[in-house]
Write an enzyme that holds these catalytic residues in place. Structure first.
Site, PDB file in Angstrom:
ATOM      1  N   ASP A   1     -48.724  -5.257-192.865  1.00  0.00           N
ATOM      2  CA  ASP A   1     -48.403  -6.607-192.937  1.00  0.00           C
ATOM      3  C   ASP A   1     -46.711  -6.306-192.333  1.00  0.00           C
ATOM      4  O   ASP A   1     -46.185  -5.172-192.408  1.00  0.00           O
ATOM      5  CB  ASP A   1     -48.289  -7.147-194.261  1.00  0.00           C
TER       6      ASP A   1
ATOM      7  N   ALA B   5     -43.363  -8.954-193.293  1.00  0.00           N
ATOM      8  CA  ALA B   5     -42.393  -9.223-194.367  1.00  0.00           C
ATOM      9  C   ALA B   5     -42.870  -8.869-195.817  1.00  0.00           C
ATOM     10  O   ALA B   5     -44.126  -9.323-196.018  1.00  0.00           O
ATOM     11  CB  ALA B   5     -42.120 -10.667-194.134  1.00  0.00           C
TER      12      ALA B   5
ATOM     13  N   LYS C 147     -47.994 -19.916-191.780  1.00  0.00           N
ATOM     14  CA  LYS C 147     -46.708 -20.812-192.263  1.00  0.00           C
ATOM     15  C   LYS C 147     -47.120 -22.317-192.494  1.00  0.00           C
ATOM     16  O   LYS C 147     -46.924 -22.704-193.471  1.00  0.00           O
ATOM     17  CB  LYS C 147     -45.413 -20.938-191.589  1.00  0.00           C
TER      18      LYS C 147
ATOM     19  N   ASP D  50     -48.560  -6.757-198.951  1.00  0.00           N
ATOM     20  CA  ASP D  50     -48.066  -7.097-200.192  1.00  0.00           C
ATOM     21  C   ASP D  50     -48.272  -8.475-200.933  1.00  0.00           C
ATOM     22  O   ASP D  50     -47.603  -8.908-201.946  1.00  0.00           O
ATOM     23  CB  ASP D  50     -46.287  -7.081-199.914  1.00  0.00           C
TER      24      ASP D  50
END
EC number: 3.11.1.1
Length: 636
Positions: free
Chosen positions: A15, A17, A56, A189
């Protein structure tokens, strides 16, 4: 340089960010909070972070669906957020993010040096993200200037669906030229990262420090009280494991050790002996080396890691069984499939109940035996083994016996290989308001079934059939509402489905009595391999081609099939002995076994037959080889 990994593991997909750049994943966080604040709604950090990792606009949509936010929105604007509102929020979000995104492209500690080591060991580096391509046009070049640049990047806007769907990972596999998916590792994450990797059939590794889930800056992590930080990290680790992560690491510096561990786990399969023959049976059946290798490790029945695995298995089974996963649950039961059939009959039918048993083979008739043993009233709806189920007969019995409370039947009757009309009987069950039990022992996982669409209340199968695990437990897919009514009905201590379910629910996957730990672990591996193959649809196609291949070849050699093509299952085929030929089954069986194939004798008493299964780790090329061996036997 000698490789310490990279023989079995070929690629790692990261991934962005919170994993490789932007410690704590703060770039989008403040913008999510701000766009709601402009509308007079103060969202919490936890609310803003929960959907992290998703596309998003999907992230904003999920926030709008959160109860607290939705209720505040409704109070302020007189309606709940609509899709137009989501689009309006996103229209503000995107330019605001673009303004600051460049500031959040610094690689997280240990990332650059770790990836350099991976490349030295020959691994390819892929990446997925929740950002759009336009956003990544800012992030990617700036991260490259600072030392991090993967070999490939795909964004959610370039596939049909973003996380937790596996499509971005599949794109990476294709672009990097790596297969199978089990030779790849996903590192992320967020919960959606973990699920993305698991859903793709990859090894899934979650990183804590720097993650969105932990949600702390590097300075906060370094200065926080050690015990407080440990407690926070423990909570995050638990979330990751519950989501299905195979491994959880604190920082990227630990990734190499995990890759070595994965490599060693994978290499175990190299020490698993090859089978002496292919099992062409309806279960137990031929399994993969990786399924067999997964049983080489001992597990504690009380350990949280094992119980989490049980819960994951239960969730995956329900997802295979229906799209309405909230309505159904799954219960695992020790023993063979028949144990679970007896358990569900004995646990759901009270002393005042009556079961309509529909049977056209040995396994349907076995349900009558169970009723007799348990002193359960039943109405006998038995057809000849070579007959199809007559729906008119079934409906007439329902009309004549209004005290019938339950209906049971077998989906794939392996006595003959016939597929029975479970969907049509399900319509009758609904029309006449009956509880419907289906023995899908030899079909579940190999033939598409939606228990809600088919009006099935209880479906029974086992570990050693189409999901391609090994023998040791059965399972029930159960309508939660109906199962909740079954407390105290069971006529057996150990075969009480309600009590087993209640224990698993209240104790996070714990079984009431000793569970077959090795078998469960093998079954979990088999579930991953089913997903990797393309789930039930693709497995069905393979089984169907297997069946067609052997049936057509043997017909050309003089072996007719018992069941008509329109009712023939892709699971097992019953063949008649050849006409005008001297044929002795045990001689035939021994010849095939000596040449690497094991088949089943017939199960009919009045017709000479034998059976060949087409499920398991078996492919059309195997069926062609079998046909060649049979042809040699016939032409001796």
């Amino acid at each position: 340089m000698k490789k310490i990994y990279g023989e079995k593991i070929k690629a790692v997909v990261f991934d962005w960010a919170g994993t490789t750049v932007d410690y704590g994943c703060f770039a989008p966080l403040n913008v999510f909070i701000e766009i709601f604040k402009r509308r007079g709604i103060d969202v919490t950090m936890e609310e803003a972070r929960k959907p992290m990792g998703k596309l998003k606009i999907d992230h904003i949509r999920e926030m709008c669906e959160m109860d607290r936010i939705k209720n505040i929105w409704s109070d302020k604007f007189g309606k709940v957020p609509t899709e137009d509102d989501v689009n309006e929020l996103y229209a503000e979000f995107e330019p605001m993010l673009f303004e600051t995104l460049e500031e959040y492209t610094t690689p997280i500690p240990h990332v650059v040096e770790t990836i350099e080591k991976l490349r030295k060991n020959g691994l390819k580096i892929g990446s997925t993200t929740g950002y759009t391509r336009e956003m990544m046009n800012i992030v990617e070049p700036n991260a490259a200037k600072k030392g991090y640049s993967p070999d490939f990047l795909v964004t959610p806007s370039e596939v049909s669906q973003g996380r937790p769907y596996p499509w971005m990972c599949y794109k990476n596999a294709e672009a990097l030229g790596v297969s199978p998916m089990s030779s790849m590792v996903k590192v992320g994450d967020t919960i959606s990262d973990v699920k993305e990797g698991v859903n793709a059939g990859m090894w899934s590794v979650a990183v804590i420090k720097g993650s969105s889930e932990l949600g702390l800056t590097q300075e906060e992590v370094e200065n926080m009280d050690k015990e407080e930080l440990k407690a926070k990290m423990s909570i995050v680790s638990k979330k990751f494991k519950e989501a299905g992560a195979h491994f959880v690491i604190e920082t990227m510096a630990e990734l190499e050790d995990i890759l070595i561990k994965i490599e060693n786990e994978t290499i175990k399969s190299d020490f698993v002996p090859e089978n002496d023959y292919i099992l062409l049976t309806p279960g137990p059946l031929s399994t993969t080396k990786s399924v067999r290798a997964s049983m080489l490790k001992d597990w504690c029945t009380w350990d949280v890691e094992y119980n989490n695995l049980v819960q994951d298995v239960r969730r995956r089974l329900v997802s295979l069984a229906t799209q309405n996963t909230d309505k159904y649950t799954s219960v695992l039961m020790q023993g063979s499939g028949t144990f679970s059939v007896e358990a569900i009959i004995g646990s759901t039918i009270s002393k005042d109940g009556k079961l309509l048993v529909i049977a056209n083979g040995a396994y349907g008739k076995r349900m009558k035996d169970i009723c007799n043993y348990l002193n359960i009233q039943f109405v006998d709806c038995t057809f000849k083994d070579i007959e199809a189920v007559d729906l008119n007969v079934v409906e007439n019995l329902l009309k004549e016996n209004k005290d019938i409370t339950h209906i049971s039947m077998v989906h794939c009757e392996t006595t003959t290989g016939r597929l029975n009309p479970i969907q049509e009987v399900g319509k009758l069950a609904k029309e006449y308001n009956k509880i419907y039990i289906v023995d899908a022992m030899s079909s579940f996982g190999g033939i598409e079934i939606d228990v809600e669409d088919f009006n099935i209340d209880f479906l029974v199968s086992s570990s050693n059939k189409c999901i391609q695990g090994v023998p040791g437990f059965g399972f029930i897919i159960a309508n939660k509402e109906e199962l909740s009514k079954c407390k105290g009905i069971a006529k057996s201590l150990s075969l009480d489905v309600y009590a087993q379910w209640d224990t698993m629910e209240k104790n996070n996957g714990k079984w009431r009595f000793t569970s077959p730990t090795h078998v469960v672990r093998a079954f979990y591996q088999a579930l991953l391999e089913l997903e990797e193959e393309g789930s039930v649809e693709k497995r069905y196609a393979r089984y169907k081609e297997n069946q067609f291949t052997i049936a057509s070849r043997l017909k050309s050699l003089g072996f007719d099939t018992l069941v008509n093509d329109n009712a023939q299952s892709p699971v097992i085929t019953t063949f008649l002995y050849p006409k005008n030929a001297k044929f002795e089954f045990m001689e035939f069986y021994t010849y095939l076994k000596d040449n690497g194939f094991v088949i089943y004798p017939g199960k009919l008493t009045d017709i000479d037959t034998f059976r060949i299964g087409s499920i398991g780790e078996v492919y059309p090329t195997d069926m062609e080889r079998l046909a060649d061996v049979i042809e040699k036997f016939i032409n001796r």
